[in-house]
Structure formats: structure tokens, C-alpha cells
Design a protein around this motif. Structure first.
Motif, PDB file in Angstrom:
ATOM      1  N   ALA A 315      43.158 103.845   2.135  1.00 34.27           N
ATOM      2  CA  ALA A 315      41.763 103.281   2.319  1.00 34.27           C
ATOM      3  C   ALA A 315      40.862 104.004   1.496  1.00 34.27           C
ATOM      4  CB  ALA A 315      41.511 103.501   3.812  1.00 34.27           C
ATOM      5  N   GLN A 316      41.060 105.323   1.206  1.00 33.72           N
ATOM      6  CA  GLN A 316      40.278 106.267   0.395  1.00 33.72           C
ATOM      7  C   GLN A 316      40.372 105.829  -1.299  1.00 33.72           C
ATOM      8  OE1 GLN A 316      42.134 109.870   1.369  1.00 33.72           O
ATOM      9  NE2 GLN A 316      40.124 110.589   2.716  1.00 33.72           N
ATOM     10  N   ALA A 317      41.632 105.306  -1.582  1.00 29.60           N
ATOM     11  CA  ALA A 317      41.734 105.018  -3.104  1.00 29.60           C
ATOM     12  C   ALA A 317      40.990 103.727  -3.006  1.00 29.60           C
ATOM     13  CB  ALA A 317      43.055 104.819  -3.128  1.00 29.60           C
ATOM     14  N   GLU A 318      40.966 102.598  -2.130  1.00 32.09           N
ATOM     15  CA  GLU A 318      40.052 101.527  -2.074  1.00 32.09           C
ATOM     16  C   GLU A 318      38.748 101.855  -2.245  1.00 32.09           C
ATOM     17  OE1 GLU A 318      40.537  97.488   0.127  1.00 32.09           O
ATOM     18  OE2 GLU A 318      39.260  98.841   1.279  1.00 32.09           O
ATOM     19  N   ILE A 319      38.140 102.721  -1.279  1.00 31.58           N
ATOM     20  CA  ILE A 319      36.647 103.096  -1.177  1.00 31.58           C
ATOM     21  C   ILE A 319      36.330 103.640  -2.789  1.00 31.58           C
ATOM     22  CG2 ILE A 319      34.980 104.727  -0.233  1.00 31.58           C
ATOM     23  CD1 ILE A 319      36.376 104.253   2.394  1.00 31.58           C
ATOM     24  N   ASP A 320      37.483 104.635  -3.172  1.00 32.16           N
ATOM     25  CA  ASP A 320      37.062 105.438  -4.527  1.00 32.16           C
ATOM     26  C   ASP A 320      36.642 104.291  -5.557  1.00 32.16           C
ATOM     27  OD1 ASP A 320      37.259 107.708  -3.163  1.00 32.16           O
ATOM     28  OD2 ASP A 320      39.069 108.511  -3.939  1.00 32.16           O
ATOM     29  N   SER A 321      37.748 103.419  -5.689  1.00 31.79           N
ATOM     30  CA  SER A 321      37.661 102.394  -6.677  1.00 31.79           C
ATOM     31  C   SER A 321      36.412 101.441  -6.717  1.00 31.79           C
ATOM     32  CB  SER A 321      38.864 101.645  -6.898  1.00 31.79           C
ATOM     33  OG  SER A 321      38.894 100.743  -5.780  1.00 31.79           O
ATOM     34  N   LEU A 337      36.106  95.656   0.174  1.00 27.61           N
ATOM     35  CA  LEU A 337      36.688  96.739   0.631  1.00 27.61           C
ATOM     36  C   LEU A 337      37.652  95.995   1.839  1.00 27.61           C
ATOM     37  CD1 LEU A 337      34.082  99.498   1.266  1.00 27.61           C
ATOM     38  CD2 LEU A 337      35.921  99.419  -0.449  1.00 27.61           C
ATOM     39  N   PRO A 338      38.485  94.962   1.473  1.00 27.17           N
ATOM     40  CA  PRO A 338      39.352  94.524   2.437  1.00 27.17           C
ATOM     41  C   PRO A 338      40.363  95.422   3.159  1.00 27.17           C
ATOM     42  CG  PRO A 338      40.298  93.967   0.311  1.00 27.17           C
ATOM     43  CD  PRO A 338      38.727  94.704   0.175  1.00 27.17           C
ATOM     44  N   TYR A 339      40.951  96.333   2.589  1.00 27.40           N
ATOM     45  CA  TYR A 339      41.617  97.199   3.468  1.00 27.40           C
ATOM     46  C   TYR A 339      41.046  97.802   4.388  1.00 27.40           C
ATOM     47  CZ  TYR A 339      45.503 100.389   4.391  1.00 27.40           C
ATOM     48  OH  TYR A 339      46.824 100.888   4.944  1.00 27.40           O
ATOM     49  N   THR A 340      39.716  98.444   4.119  1.00 29.05           N
ATOM     50  CA  THR A 340      38.944  99.157   4.879  1.00 29.05           C
ATOM     51  C   THR A 340      38.499  98.283   6.267  1.00 29.05           C
ATOM     52  OG1 THR A 340      37.947 100.457   3.028  1.00 29.05           O
ATOM     53  CG2 THR A 340      36.657 100.587   5.072  1.00 29.05           C
ATOM     54  N   SER A 444      34.088 103.664   7.010  1.00 32.58           N
ATOM     55  CA  SER A 444      33.970 103.779   5.444  1.00 32.58           C
ATOM     56  C   SER A 444      33.237 105.109   5.035  1.00 32.58           C
ATOM     57  CB  SER A 444      33.389 102.793   4.977  1.00 32.58           C
ATOM     58  OG  SER A 444      32.171 102.416   5.323  1.00 32.58           O
ATOM     59  N   SER A 445      32.050 105.579   5.411  1.00 31.16           N
ATOM     60  CA  SER A 445      31.543 106.737   5.025  1.00 31.16           C
ATOM     61  C   SER A 445      32.364 108.109   5.468  1.00 31.16           C
ATOM     62  CB  SER A 445      30.242 106.811   5.918  1.00 31.16           C
ATOM     63  OG  SER A 445      29.342 105.832   5.973  1.00 31.16           O
ATOM     64  N   ILE A 446      32.905 108.131   6.438  1.00 28.31           N
ATOM     65  CA  ILE A 446      33.724 109.326   6.535  1.00 28.31           C
ATOM     66  C   ILE A 446      34.870 109.204   5.692  1.00 28.31           C
ATOM     67  CG2 ILE A 446      35.557 110.410   8.528  1.00 28.31           C
ATOM     68  CD1 ILE A 446      33.540 109.129  10.546  1.00 28.31           C
ATOM     69  N   LEU A 447      35.577 108.248   5.404  1.00 29.07           N
ATOM     70  CA  LEU A 447      36.722 108.227   4.617  1.00 29.07           C
ATOM     71  C   LEU A 447      36.298 108.598   3.171  1.00 29.07           C
ATOM     72  CD1 LEU A 447      39.117 105.555   5.833  1.00 29.07           C
ATOM     73  CD2 LEU A 447      39.152 108.085   6.156  1.00 29.07           C
ATOM     74  N   ALA A 448      35.122 108.391   2.870  1.00 30.23           N
ATOM     75  CA  ALA A 448      34.516 108.569   1.414  1.00 30.23           C
ATOM     76  C   ALA A 448      34.531 109.900   0.890  1.00 30.23           C
ATOM     77  CB  ALA A 448      33.101 108.014   1.221  1.00 30.23           C
ATOM     78  N   VAL A 449      34.299 110.800   2.108  1.00 32.42           N
ATOM     79  CA  VAL A 449      34.065 112.203   2.029  1.00 32.42           C
ATOM     80  C   VAL A 449      34.976 113.463   2.669  1.00 32.42           C
ATOM     81  CG1 VAL A 449      31.602 111.978   0.966  1.00 32.42           C
ATOM     82  CG2 VAL A 449      32.354 112.216   3.443  1.00 32.42           C
ATOM     83  N   PHE A 450      35.842 112.822   3.579  1.00 32.63           N
ATOM     84  CA  PHE A 450      36.477 113.751   4.416  1.00 32.63           C
ATOM     85  C   PHE A 450      37.901 113.369   4.510  1.00 32.63           C
ATOM     86  CE2 PHE A 450      32.393 114.446   6.633  1.00 32.63           C
ATOM     87  CZ  PHE A 450      32.545 115.769   6.459  1.00 32.63           C
ATOM     88  N   ASP A 451      38.865 114.167   4.496  1.00 31.67           N
ATOM     89  CA  ASP A 451      40.197 113.988   5.012  1.00 31.67           C
ATOM     90  C   ASP A 451      40.592 114.288   6.169  1.00 31.67           C
ATOM     91  OD1 ASP A 451      41.170 113.226   2.275  1.00 31.67           O
ATOM     92  OD2 ASP A 451      41.476 115.127   1.754  1.00 31.67           O
TER      93      ASP A 451
END
Ligand code: HEM
Length: 502
Positions: A315-321, A337-340, A444-451
Motif C-alpha cells: 500500500a505504501q509503495a502504491e501511495i508513494d508512486s 489508489l486501487p490497492y488502498t 491513506s494519510s497514515i500509511l503515507a508517513v508512518f510504519d
């Protein structure tokens, strides 16, 4: 919601059609199947029974008929095809008659008053209108990031606060304070009382309604004192924010909200007594039905992330791309962002918030496939069984967002969990579109910046997490720990930048 049935006279159960009840475990005289029903995870027991009986079952608890529908086909046959007789609610003496929750249309019997209240609610929360609440949802999601950064261990509290703040803002235009906010404190006690009264067998008055006439000073009548206190808190939750909006409007200071826009639409020359009550109920219903449920789903998401690092990374890779690292996700990113999006669906499916939805009550005697379903039966749709059907969802116990995708896009042929996750028929959750937006923007906001990582033991080893849920009609994950770390220094800078904005 009071799950446990009240006692009914057996003599009223004449079977005019001389048909059998649907199959089910044989009960004892008078007690019926009382001793067969576990206090926890009833959805699992019902599903086990369905293997021995079938996907429609009958049990009797102290004379109350209960019908369990264990497949989507049966749920649809009852709740959609015969919705005119399977859309009511049972009598709830503790909650309605003693605590005064008769204003809440989620608990109302089917009829004209329910219809008016639901129509009013729908006008402000239907699919075509909820996007206008995106600014408030995004703002609260970003504030949540700041709180997670400052105090990651208190993440369960931050999630609660985020949804409370977001509903208060949408419904009333009220900005709540970070800690010990009086509106939130009141609402939490009121919603807590709602769940406490829903614990099976917790209040005998639900089974023996005549007990409501016992005076509060009578020995053993502690429930009357509790009900009086809870009534006071429930009244505050209903009235205080509403009158705060009215006052703000009189002073020309109201912030746009569902309540203020409904008040503005009133015509001064009309008798607005009923309309004012409906407006008051709309905001309170959004809070009482909306806050806890979405909180539960997002807490479940944290659990899933800490358990499944590979899903999180994808999910993070999708958001990053799509989003890059210079900004946070926006609603406009959602179609890319289909996976998200699949993760939102899988969260609702994997650990349904309401595994038995809310029971409906039938308002007429009925016949179904040669079985008799008496008027006044409580009808449970087993949402958990529908969402864990291995034919529709192979390996149903696994958290696998990719089950909803084909060729990198959402696959319309995979059953959308909202066929059961939000209840059924005419009573289906009218807040589901708002909750969908809320989940997307927070996840999506959380995964963009946190693990989100599993907790560590004292030797620094990851402790495996088990998905355990609290009992009750609205389930929450049993409180758990996890480690929440910013993904990079750029992520920290992004959180600060947005924190300063809002
Ligand atoms: C993940 C989030 C949510 C879940 C799982 C959920 C689930 C449910 C379920 C199972 C029902 C009962 C349906 C039935 O009787 O068949 C329901 C009813 C209701 N929900 Fe939700 N809900 C969620 C979010 C929300 C939100 C955000 C709001 C408000 C904005 C809301 C407002 C309501 C209301 C007012 C009812 C009563 C409907 C009626 O009785 O006619 N819900 N919800």
C-alpha cells in the motif's frame, strides 16, 4: 442495541399456519435455547449450527423467537424482498423507556416517525452529498498524524478523537479541544451506556419490562438509578451541541454544518416544532451511530497492518508512486489508489464491526419455504458468515486486499462487503458513504508517513498479534499495542507542515 430478547408469553405463539419453525437446536421447556447461546461470538456459534441445520434457523429464548439467516441469499429474501414486514426493531425497555433514547431512529420501530427521521438524515449523508465533508475529514486526519507523531503509544485514543472531532465538525460545526472536551466526554458516556445496555442479560428489565415500575429507591433497583443518570447524560448529548449551534446562529457566528444548514432551511412563518426536533435528532444520530463504528474499523486496520507488513509495504509503495513524498494524499488521488481502496474493503470484511448487524423485528406472521416465522421474531443476518464465505472470499481468515483486484483495478465481480457489513434492507446503515470516505482518508494519510509495526518484547523481539474483538453488537479490537514510527525525516517534515496549516 439490546441484543437479548424480552420475555414473551408462550400462549401468543399459536402457529396459525400449522407449519414448523425453521430448523434449530432443540430447547428446554420455558428456557428454550437460553443455555445454548454463548455470551460471546454468537455469529460463530450460529455459523457452526448452520452446518448441521441450514442457512435459516430458529431458536427460542425465554419465549422470544429468533431467526438466524446465515447466507446472503436468505438475508436478501427477508430484508430486501419482504422488507415491508422485516424492518422494525424490538421493544427496549431499559434504553427507550427508562433512558429516553426514543429520539434515536436507529432504535425506532418501523413506521412514519422512523421514515421522516431517516429521510432527513439521508438528505445530508447520501452518496451524492457526502463529498462536501471532505475538508473536515482531511483536516481531522492530518491532525491525527500530528498526534500520532507526538504520542504514538496513545494511538487508540487518537483514533477515537479523530472521529469524534470529525463528526462534531460535520454535524455541528463545533471544534472540539484536544483533551477533556466536554462535548466528547458527554457523548462517550452516552455511547458507552448504549453499549452497556446491549450486553446480553445485563439488565433484567429488558426481559421483564414490568420491572421498569420499580421505584429507584427500592432495594435492588440499581438499574433505575443508572438509567436516571444515563438519561441525563443522553439528554445532554442530544441538546447541548444543538443549542450551541442555535446560539451561534443568533449571533451570526455559526460555522456551516448539517445542523446549521437544516436550521437555515426552516421558514420562520411555519410551525417548526417537529422540524426542530428532527434537526436535533439528525446530529445526535450521526454521532451516536457513527463515531464508535468507524473507530472500530480503523483500529482493526492498525491491527491488520501490524500483523501484515507485506500488505502495508504494498500500500505504501502504491501511495508513494501516486502521491510522491512532497505532499499528503488527497481525495483526488483515490481513483489512482486501487490497492488502498481494496484495503478499506478488506478491513470491513476481515473483522466486521457488527458481525450480526443489528437485529430487525418482524411485524407480521409469515411463511417462508414452508416454515412459520411469527410476528415479533428477531431476525439476525449473519454478516460475519456472509463476509467469510470461502466461495466468495477464498482463505477468508486471511487479510488479503488483493482479493478485490484484477489487472490492478478493483474487480466488480468480487462481492462488495457492504452487502452485509452495514446491515440490510431498509435499515441499512445510512452513514456508510461518510464512513467510506473517512476510512480512505485516514488510512491513506497514515500509511503515507508512518510504519505500523508489531509491539516488541523486552528482548526487542516482535510479539505476534492475534485479532481479538470485544463482545457486543458493535465490536472493537481488544486494546493492543503497536509501534508507530515515521517513515523518514521527510515524512516528519510533512506532518509538521500540515500540522501548522490546520
Ligand atoms: C464502519 C462504519 C459503520 C458500520 C460498520 C456501521 C454499521 C451499521 C449497521 C450494521 C447498522 C444497522 C443496519 C440494520 O439494521 O440492518 C447501522 C445503522 C445505522 N448507522 Fe451505521 N455503521 C457505520 C458507520 C456509520 C456512520 C459514520 C454513521 C453516521 C454518519 C452511521 C449511522 C447509522 C444510522 C443513523 C443507523 C440507523 C439506521 C436505521 O435504523 O434506519 N453509521 N450501521
Amino acid at each position: 442495541m439490546v441484543l437479548w430478547p424480552r420475555r414473551r408469553s408462550r400462549s401468543s405463539h399459536v402457529n396459525p399456519l400449522r407449519l414448523p419453525f425453521p430448523p434449530g437446536p432443540k430447547g428446554l421447556p420455558l428456557l428454550g435455547n437460553l443455555l445454548d447461546l454463548p455470551l460471546e461470538d454468537q455469529h460463530l456459534t450460529f455459523h457452526e449450527w448452520s452446518k448441521q441445520y441450514r442457512d435459516i434457523m430458529h431458536v427460542d429464548v425465554l419465549g422470544q423467537h429468533i431467526i438466524i439467516l446465515d447466507s446472503l441469499q436468505k438475508a436478501s429474501d427477508f430484508f430486501d424482498k419482504k422488507s415491508s414486514i422485516y424492518s422494525s426493531r424490538s421493544r427496549m425497555p431499559m434504553l427507550i423507556e427508562l433512558m429516553g433514547w426514543d429520539w434515536d431512529f436507529a432504535l425506532m420501530p418501523y413506521g412514519e416517525t422512523w421514515r421522516k427521521e431517516r429521510r432527513s438524515f439521508h438528505q445530508h449523508f447520501h452518496q451524492g452529498v457526502v463529498d462536501k465533508y471532505q475538508p473536515q475529514q482531511l483536516r481531522e486526519a492530518r491532525r491525527c498524524l500530528t498526534r500520532l507523531l507526538a504520542d504514538p503509544d496513545d494511538f487508540l485514543h487518537h483514533i477515537r478523537h479523530t472521529f469524534a472531532a470529525s463528526v462534531m465538525s460535520i454535524a455541528y460545526g463545533i471544534e472540539v479541544s484536544d483533551r477533556d472536551d466536554p462535548y466528547i466526554t458527554t457523548a462517550e458516556i452516552a455511547i458507552g451506556s448504549l453499549s452497556e445496555t446491549s450486553v446480553p442479560g445485563a439488565f433484567l428489565v429488558n426481559n421483564v419490562p414490568i420491572l421498569k415500575y420499580v421505584p429507584p429507591w427500592f432495594p435492588g433497583a440499581g438499574f433505575r438509578k443508572k438509567a436516571e443518570y444515563w438519561r441525563k447524560v443522553g439528554d445532554e448529548m442530544l441538546n447541548k451541541p444543538f443549542y450551541a449551534v442555535l446560539d451561534a446562529m443568533r449571533q451570526g457566528k455559526a460555522v456551516p454544518s448539517v445542523t446549521s444548514s437544516m436550521l437555515q432551511n426552516l421558514c420562520e412563518d411555519d410551525d417548526n416544532t417537529e422540524a426542530l426536533e428532527i434537526i436535533k435528532h439528525t446530529g445526535a444520530a450521526a454521532y451516536s451511530a457513527g463515531a464508535d463504528t468507524t473507530v472500530s474499523a480503523v483500529q482493526t486496520f492498525f491491527l491488520a497492518m501490524a500483523k501484515h507488513p507485506e500488505v502495508q509495504k504494498r500500500a505504501q509503495a502504491e501511495i508513494d508512486s501516486v502521491v510522491g513524498s512532497n505532499r499528503l494524499p488527497e481525495f483526488a488521488d483515490r481513483p489512482h489508489l486501487p490497492y488502498t481502496n481494496a484495503m478499506v474493503l478488506e478491513t470491513l470484511r476481515w473483522q466486521p464491526v457488527t458481525p450480526l448487524a443489528f437485529p430487525h423485528t418482524s411485524t407480521e406472521d409469515d411463511e417462508y419455504e414452508g416454515y412459520f416465522v411469527p410476528k415479533g421474531s428477531m431476525i439476525f443476518g449473519n454478516a460475519w458468515a456472509i463476509l467469510h464465505d470461502p466461495i466468495e472470499y477464498p482463505d477468508p481468515e486471511e487479510f488479503k486486499p488483493e482479493r478485490f483486484l484484477k489487472d490492478g483495478q478493483l474487480n466488480p465481480n468480487v462481492r462488495d462487503p457492504s452487502v452485509a457489513a452495514f446491515g440490510f434492507g431498509r435499515r441499512i446503515c445510512p452513514g456508510r458513504f461518510l464512513s467510506d470516505r473517512a476510512m480512505f482518508c485516514v488510512l491513506s494519510s497514515i500509511l503515507a508517513v508512518f510504519d505500523i509495526l508489531p509491539p516488541l518484547d523486552k528482548n526487542g523481539m516482535a510479539v505476534p498479534l492475534k485479532p481479538a474483538m470485544t463482545p457486543g453488537i458493535v465490536r472493537m479490537p481488544v486494546p493492543f499495542k503497536c509501534v508507530i514510527k515515521p517513515r523518514s525525516s521527510a515524512a516528519v517534515a510533512l506532518i509538521h507542515a500540515h500540522g501548522d496549516e490546520c
